[in-house]
Motif scaffolding. Structure first.
Motif, PDB file in Angstrom:
ATOM      1  N   ASP A 209     -25.894 -10.675  -2.848  1.00 27.12           N
ATOM      2  CA  ASP A 209     -26.692 -11.884  -2.615  1.00 27.12           C
ATOM      3  C   ASP A 209     -25.805 -13.067  -2.246  1.00 27.12           C
ATOM      4  O   ASP A 209     -26.157 -13.876  -1.393  1.00 27.12           O
TER       5      ASP A 209
ATOM      6  N   HIS B 147     -35.515  -8.710 -10.478  1.00 27.49           N
ATOM      7  CA  HIS B 147     -34.557  -9.394  -9.611  1.00 27.49           C
ATOM      8  C   HIS B 147     -35.003  -9.247  -8.142  1.00 27.49           C
ATOM      9  O   HIS B 147     -35.109 -10.228  -7.407  1.00 27.49           O
ATOM     10  N   GLU B 148     -35.302  -8.002  -7.747  1.00 32.36           N
ATOM     11  CA  GLU B 148     -35.734  -7.745  -6.365  1.00 32.36           C
ATOM     12  C   GLU B 148     -37.090  -8.382  -6.082  1.00 32.36           C
ATOM     13  O   GLU B 148     -37.343  -8.867  -4.984  1.00 32.36           O
TER      14      GLU B 148
ATOM     15  N   ASN C 177     -23.636 -10.514  -8.427  1.00 37.71           N
ATOM     16  CA  ASN C 177     -24.375 -10.716  -7.180  1.00 37.71           C
ATOM     17  C   ASN C 177     -24.048 -12.027  -6.499  1.00 37.71           C
ATOM     18  O   ASN C 177     -24.338 -12.205  -5.324  1.00 37.71           O
TER      19      ASN C 177
ATOM     20  N   HIS D 118     -36.596 -11.935  -5.072  1.00 34.36           N
ATOM     21  CA  HIS D 118     -36.272 -12.055  -3.632  1.00 34.36           C
ATOM     22  C   HIS D 118     -37.550 -11.913  -2.800  1.00 34.36           C
ATOM     23  O   HIS D 118     -37.802 -12.688  -1.886  1.00 34.36           O
TER      24      HIS D 118
HETATM   25 ZN   LIG Z   1     -30.269  -9.547  -5.217  1.00 38.88          ZN
END
Ligand SMILES: [Zn+2]
Length: 351
Positions: free
Chosen positions: A157, A64-65, A149, A68
């Motif tokens: 997010d 997930h990170e 999120n 980003h």
């Molecule tokens: Zn995130």
């Protein structure tokens, strides 16, 4: 932050925070006692699956990170590291993208979580056990992470998506304040709701509230420091000490000047920094040279003030010398920054 480096990928250091080891144990426990399909209570291989699910969860938080981070990099923002810790992870960006770019960067993380959820959703129909059991639980958890999120509250997010979207219509600082106020309002609602329904919600709400406040403070600081350089905020009258000075002599100076730390200068050049903590408990006759720290973090007069602040936060050093052509021209302390904020606060109220 207290963390250890795991590995490096796409030029990004991946670190884990020490709290993660504790969180991992708690997660195993939650997976183990929760009723299927939100846990493995009473299922075959329940404990093994709980352990695998907890570790897998951190892998999916990492992905997930990474989502980003890779989009940030594509926009030309450098990502130094990803830190995995309590309630997921953070990607540490050197600068925050703004507007539509922020929206794109923010949405990628939840998109990755949804993609992982989709894969395990299909695997949950598998004929082979315990793969089907594992997938049934794991796809739900990832879907929850994605949905959670997307809540439009800072620091999630969704809060960033909201700010990115708003900044098309209103000035950036206005967009930030709307997003942080929304975040705080939702956190308060969530905390009260959680008291009656599920205490986990209340605990998460506290973190959201703190995160939103932190974000607000950072954006106010960015407003204040945005146009300033190190030379604009540094103190130019500096009390320096010589490396040949003894602890006894140093203490006398420290009592008079009442600063906690001092640059050590020899032949006009900065050779070290010495603080009260370095000399505490040392014999009076020892020379400063023996005790000073030589690993210096310095900035130039042109360094943006925000960069100085970031440097202080990352290194934990509260006192940064400003160097111009090897010459010490000033010093910036954490106290200076706090006072600047207080001054700005007064001016803002006075308006
Ligand atoms: Zn995130």
């Amino acid at each position: 932050m207290a963390s250890v480096k795991l590995f490096r990928v796409f030029g990004i250091d991946v670190r884990i925070h020490y709290s993660l080891f504790l969180i991992l144990l708690i997660l195993v426990w939650i997976f183990y006692i929760q009723e299927f399909p939100y846990g493995f209570r009473g299922r075959d291989y329940g404990l093994e699956l709980s352990i695998i699910a907890s570790v897998s969860l951190f892998i999916s938080v990492f992905l997930h990170e990474l989502g980003h981070s890779l989009v940030s990099k594509k926009f030309g923002y450098n990502v130094r590291e990803i830190i995995l810790f309590i309630f997921g992870g953070v990607a540490v960006l050197e600068r925050q993208p703004k507007g539509m770019k922020e929206l794109a960067v923010s949405i990628t993380g939840p998109a990755v979580s949804f993609a992982i959820a989709a894969i395990f959703y299909f695997l949950s129909f598998s004929d082979s056990q315990p793969l089907a059991d594992f997938s049934a639980v794991f796809f739900r958890i990832n879907a929850i992470i994605a949905l959670f999120n997307l809540i439009p509250a800072f620091p999630l997010d969704g809060g960033r998506v909201l700010r990115g979207f708003l900044s098309r219509y209103v000035p950036p600082d206005r967009a930030t304040s709307i997003a942080t106020e929304t975040g705080k309002a939702m956190a308060i609602f969530m905390a009260v709701f959680g008291l009656f329904y599920n205490l986990w919600l209340t605990i998460i709400a506290v973190f959201i509230y703190l995160g939103a406040s932190e974000e607000e403070k950072m954006s106010r600081l960015e407003n204040l420091l945005g146009k300033l350089k190190a030379e604009d905020i540094m103190t130019s009258e500096i009390k320096t000490v010589s490396p040949d000075m003894t602890v006894g002599e140093f203490m006398k100076i420290a009592f008079r000047a009442k600063h906690l730390g001092y640059p050590v200068v020899e032949d006009g050049e900065l050779v070290g920094m010495i603080t009260i903590h370095d000399v505490a408990g040392k014999p009076e006759s020892v020379a400063i040279r023996e005790l000073m720290s030589r690993e210096l973090v310095t900035v130039n007069p042109d360094t943006p003030a925000m960069e100085v602040f970031r440097l202080m936060n990352e290194t934990g050093i509260g006192r940064i010398p400003v160097i111009d052509n090897d010459r010490l021209v000033g010093i910036i302390t954490k106290t200076d920054l706090v006072r600047l904020m207080q001054i700005q606060e007064v001016l803002r109220i006075g308006r």
